[in-house]
Scaffold this motif. Structure first.
Motif, PDB file in Angstrom:
ATOM      1  N   TYR A   1      29.380  -2.362 -31.505  1.00 32.89           N
ATOM      2  CA  TYR A   1      30.714  -2.831 -31.143  1.00 32.89           C
ATOM      3  C   TYR A   1      30.792  -4.335 -31.339  1.00 32.89           C
ATOM      4  CZ  TYR A   1      32.008   1.722 -29.368  1.00 32.89           C
ATOM      5  OH  TYR A   1      32.313   3.064 -29.273  1.00 32.89           O
ATOM      6  N   TYR A   2      31.835  -4.757 -32.040  1.00 39.69           N
ATOM      7  CA  TYR A   2      32.007  -6.156 -32.386  1.00 39.69           C
ATOM      8  C   TYR A   2      33.291  -6.712 -31.771  1.00 39.69           C
ATOM      9  CZ  TYR A   2      28.648  -5.150 -36.123  1.00 39.69           C
ATOM     10  OH  TYR A   2      27.540  -4.769 -36.848  1.00 39.69           O
TER      11      TYR A   2
ATOM     12  N   ALA B   1      27.855   3.439 -31.682  1.00 35.85           N
ATOM     13  CA  ALA B   1      28.150   2.475 -32.745  1.00 35.85           C
ATOM     14  C   ALA B   1      27.741   1.086 -32.278  1.00 35.85           C
ATOM     15  CB  ALA B   1      29.642   2.478 -33.083  1.00 35.85           C
TER      16      ALA B   1
ATOM     17  N   LYS C   1      29.178   4.537 -41.638  1.00 37.51           N
ATOM     18  CA  LYS C   1      30.643   4.559 -41.615  1.00 37.51           C
ATOM     19  C   LYS C   1      31.191   3.145 -41.721  1.00 37.51           C
ATOM     20  CE  LYS C   1      31.194   8.818 -38.983  1.00 37.51           C
ATOM     21  NZ  LYS C   1      31.883   9.462 -37.832  1.00 37.51           N
ATOM     22  N   GLN C   2      32.480   3.079 -42.060  1.00 36.32           N
ATOM     23  CA  GLN C   2      33.130   1.782 -42.134  1.00 36.32           C
ATOM     24  C   GLN C   2      33.461   1.257 -40.747  1.00 36.32           C
ATOM     25  OE1 GLN C   2      36.532   2.263 -44.747  1.00 36.32           O
ATOM     26  NE2 GLN C   2      35.339   1.538 -46.495  1.00 36.32           N
ATOM     27  N   ARG C   3      33.566  -0.050 -40.662  1.00 35.09           N
ATOM     28  CA  ARG C   3      33.977  -0.652 -39.403  1.00 35.09           C
ATOM     29  C   ARG C   3      35.423  -0.245 -39.111  1.00 35.09           C
ATOM     30  NH1 ARG C   3      32.420  -6.867 -38.381  1.00 35.09           N
ATOM     31  NH2 ARG C   3      30.454  -5.913 -39.018  1.00 35.09           N
ATOM     32  N   GLU C   4      35.702   0.105 -37.857  1.00 37.39           N
ATOM     33  CA  GLU C   4      37.049   0.531 -37.488  1.00 37.39           C
ATOM     34  C   GLU C   4      37.527  -0.221 -36.251  1.00 37.39           C
ATOM     35  OE1 GLU C   4      37.311   4.636 -36.329  1.00 37.39           O
ATOM     36  OE2 GLU C   4      35.686   4.481 -34.879  1.00 37.39           O
TER      37      GLU C   4
ATOM     38  N   TRP D   1      33.814 -13.580 -35.732  1.00 43.91           N
ATOM     39  CA  TRP D   1      33.168 -12.335 -35.322  1.00 43.91           C
ATOM     40  C   TRP D   1      31.935 -12.625 -34.494  1.00 43.91           C
ATOM     41  CZ3 TRP D   1      35.015  -7.486 -36.459  1.00 43.91           C
ATOM     42  CH2 TRP D   1      36.048  -7.410 -37.399  1.00 43.91           C
TER      43      TRP D   1
ATOM     44  N   TYR E   1      36.080  -3.969 -32.530  1.00 43.37           N
ATOM     45  CA  TYR E   1      35.825  -3.048 -33.625  1.00 43.37           C
ATOM     46  C   TYR E   1      34.500  -2.354 -33.347  1.00 43.37           C
ATOM     47  CZ  TYR E   1      39.367  -5.310 -36.599  1.00 43.37           C
ATOM     48  OH  TYR E   1      40.535  -5.793 -37.132  1.00 43.37           O
ATOM     49  N   ARG E   2      34.274  -1.268 -34.086  1.00 48.69           N
ATOM     50  CA  ARG E   2      32.975  -0.622 -34.004  1.00 48.69           C
ATOM     51  C   ARG E   2      32.578  -0.102 -35.389  1.00 48.69           C
ATOM     52  NH1 ARG E   2      34.361   4.842 -30.474  1.00 48.69           N
ATOM     53  NH2 ARG E   2      35.466   5.980 -32.122  1.00 48.69           N
ATOM     54  N   GLN E   3      31.275   0.004 -35.571  1.00 46.04           N
ATOM     55  CA  GLN E   3      30.755   0.533 -36.822  1.00 46.04           C
ATOM     56  C   GLN E   3      29.586   1.457 -36.521  1.00 46.04           C
ATOM     57  OE1 GLN E   3      29.697  -2.395 -39.781  1.00 46.04           O
ATOM     58  NE2 GLN E   3      29.882  -0.882 -41.424  1.00 46.04           N
TER      59      GLN E   3
ATOM     60  N   GLY F   1      27.688  -8.441 -32.385  1.00 45.72           N
ATOM     61  CA  GLY F   1      27.738  -7.025 -32.056  1.00 45.72           C
ATOM     62  C   GLY F   1      26.798  -6.640 -30.930  1.00 45.72           C
TER      63      GLY F   1
END
Length: 117
Positions: free
Chosen positions: A92-93, A90, A43-46, A107, A37-39, A110
């Motif tokens: 990245y997770y 961003a 912005k929201q995490r996507e 998780w 995922y990235r944030q 990041g």
């Protein structure tokens, strides 16, 4: 104790590439869905990409410019990112999850990716 540790982030010029790594301990990732995922700021995490669990071999899943792969033997998952653009900047997770209601989900902390013009 479960830990996911991301590495490989940094500063790169637009058009460049980076390869992120996620090393897991405390779990065996082969049964987990592994995701990146990235944030971005504000912005929201996507979700960027994922590979399902239950695979015995490395699996590459390509989504546009990004390719996710896993090495169950090494207990690691990777994200190859090509043709990076400033909008890819961003944190990245890495995530390990069992995609059922109430399933376990872990998780990492990041890793920052910054793409300059």
């Amino acid at each position: 104790q479960v830990q996911l540790v991301e590495s490989g982030g940094g500063l790169v010029q637009a058009g460049g590439s980076l390869r992120l790594s996620c090393s897991a301990s405390g779990i065996q990732i082969d049964i987990y869905r592994m995701s990146w995922y990235r944030q971005a700021p504000g912005k929201q995490r996507e979700l960027v990409a994922f590979v399902p669990g239950g695979r015995t071999n490395s699996v590459d899943s390509k989504k546009g410019r990004f390719t996710i792969s896993r090495d169950n033997a090494k207990n690691e998952v990777y994200l190859q990112m090509n043709s990076l653009q400033p909008e890819d900047t961003a944190v990245y997770y890495c995530s390990a999850s069992v995609p059922i209601v109430g399933g376990a989900e872990y998780w990492g902390q990041g890793t920052q990716v910054t793409v300059s013009i």
